[in-house]
Design a protein around this motif. Sequence first.
Motif, short mmCIF file in Angstrom:
data_model
loop_
_atom_site.label_atom_id
_atom_site.label_comp_id
_atom_site.label_asym_id
_atom_site.label_seq_id
_atom_site.Cartn_x
_atom_site.Cartn_y
_atom_site.Cartn_z
N ARG A 11 -6.88 -5.46 2.20
CA ARG A 11 -7.39 -4.11 1.91
C ARG A 11 -8.50 -4.26 0.88
O ARG A 11 -8.53 -5.21 0.10
CB ARG A 11 -6.28 -3.22 1.36
CG ARG A 11 -5.67 -3.75 0.07
CD ARG A 11 -4.36 -3.07 -0.30
NE ARG A 11 -3.76 -3.68 -1.49
CZ ARG A 11 -2.46 -3.63 -1.78
NH1 ARG A 11 -1.62 -2.99 -0.99
NH2 ARG A 11 -2.01 -4.19 -2.87
N ASP B 94 -6.21 3.39 7.49
CA ASP B 94 -7.08 4.55 7.65
C ASP B 94 -7.93 4.43 8.91
O ASP B 94 -7.74 3.52 9.72
CB ASP B 94 -7.95 4.76 6.40
CG ASP B 94 -8.94 3.61 6.16
OD1 ASP B 94 -9.20 2.82 7.09
OD2 ASP B 94 -9.47 3.53 5.05
N ASN C 196 -10.53 -3.67 -2.57
CA ASN C 196 -10.29 -3.23 -3.94
C ASN C 196 -11.58 -3.40 -4.74
O ASN C 196 -12.64 -3.63 -4.15
CB ASN C 196 -9.08 -3.95 -4.58
CG ASN C 196 -9.28 -5.45 -4.74
OD1 ASN C 196 -10.40 -5.96 -4.74
ND2 ASN C 196 -8.18 -6.17 -4.87
N LEU D 98 -4.81 1.46 2.31
CA LEU D 98 -5.19 1.98 1.01
C LEU D 98 -4.60 1.11 -0.09
O LEU D 98 -3.49 0.59 0.04
CB LEU D 98 -4.71 3.42 0.86
CG LEU D 98 -5.29 4.44 1.84
CD1 LEU D 98 -4.66 5.81 1.62
CD2 LEU D 98 -6.81 4.53 1.68
N ASP E 120 -8.38 0.06 7.50
CA ASP E 120 -8.07 -0.49 6.19
C ASP E 120 -6.80 0.16 5.63
O ASP E 120 -6.56 1.36 5.80
CB ASP E 120 -9.21 -0.23 5.20
CG ASP E 120 -10.48 -0.97 5.56
OD1 ASP E 120 -10.39 -2.06 6.13
OD2 ASP E 120 -11.58 -0.43 5.28
N PRO F 268 0.83 -1.20 0.00
CA PRO F 268 0.00 0.00 0.00
C PRO F 268 0.86 1.25 0.00
O PRO F 268 2.04 1.21 0.38
CB PRO F 268 -0.80 -0.13 1.30
CG PRO F 268 0.02 -1.02 2.17
CD PRO F 268 0.72 -1.96 1.26
N GLU G 251 -4.85 -5.36 -7.69
CA GLU G 251 -5.05 -3.94 -7.98
C GLU G 251 -4.57 -3.53 -9.36
O GLU G 251 -4.98 -2.47 -9.88
CB GLU G 251 -4.36 -3.09 -6.91
CG GLU G 251 -5.08 -3.03 -5.58
CD GLU G 251 -4.89 -4.30 -4.75
OE1 GLU G 251 -5.70 -4.53 -3.83
OE2 GLU G 251 -3.94 -5.06 -5.03
#
Length: 347
Positions: free
Chosen positions: A158, A69, A160, A75, A73, A63, A132
């Motif tokens: 995370r 955050d 997506n 990013l 989570d 990330p 990602e």
Amino acid sequence: MSSSPATIPVFDGHNDVLLRMRRAGQADPVQGFLDGEATGHIDLPRSRAGHLAGGLCAIFVPPPSMRPDANGDFLAPAQADALNETMAMTRLLFELEARSQGAVTVCRSAAAIRAAMNAGSFAAVFHIEGLEMVGADLDALYLLHQAGLRTLGPVWSRPNIFAYGVPFRFGSTPDIGPGLTEAGRALVRACNDLKIMIDLSHMNEQGFWDIARLSQAPLVASHSNVHSLCPHSRNLTDRQLDAIRDSGGLVGINFGVLFLRDDGARNGDTPLSKIVDHVAYVADRIGIQHVALGSDFDGTTVPKELGDAAGLPRLIEALRQRGFDDAALAAIGHGNWLDVLELTWGD
């Protein structure tokens, strides 16, 4: 692939050596892998010393920040950035093969893995952890498959566009967040069509059950452990283990101390018996044919007693002392992985 009790070959379900090489800052990380290094868990000499015959070599794009955050989570990177990093690590994988003089083989079938192991070549399988770099159109998926991609995890820990990766939480079930998106369901169907193995490690529980209902392939968690022994959100509940058994799938036991201990401590003094406990639990509950190894080498803190890939014979001996015989050790060490990959890939 004959083996004596002291030399059980290991085919491993997960390592992050390509990311370590990408971030090493060396002028020539490929030569460092081939010659041997003082850092990390895997290189060619240590693999040979520990009878590590091959494994799923993950491409993982970290990330943008390792600080989660407000929701806990991480990013996700932008698609373009993730694709650039994926291309760079893919190049490292194929450069390893090209410069190894036959000592590393990138394998696209179970037959190729068996042949590489028989020849004493490290059998590397191109794997992606966290998709990602692929858009909802899935165009990049088809190109990566042509390049040799044969297994993938739709998410890391995370969210997506495909699903919700389970956050790292100790004292929590994996039932955190929503399941597959519409793009995620299309991804599962495409993977089934292309015979790409779907890795459920890092998937939250809702996503796990969505895939279980939709996928036609065996359910596989390449580097996950037992929630009943270590209540970490990354680990599998008994109900999930049963579903993996019922699908003809597999659990690769993770060596990371965070996912082994009942206190969730990042403590390198964790004994090898903790890995054995998780292997034995899965074998007892769903059958020995459904358990293998998924070290997470170069991606996590492993027991000091194991150290690195060269220490794998100590783990094999610990399993032997727990009562696993030669046939069971061969199945756990490599046979079960080859069987489930052959079943998934159809070769």
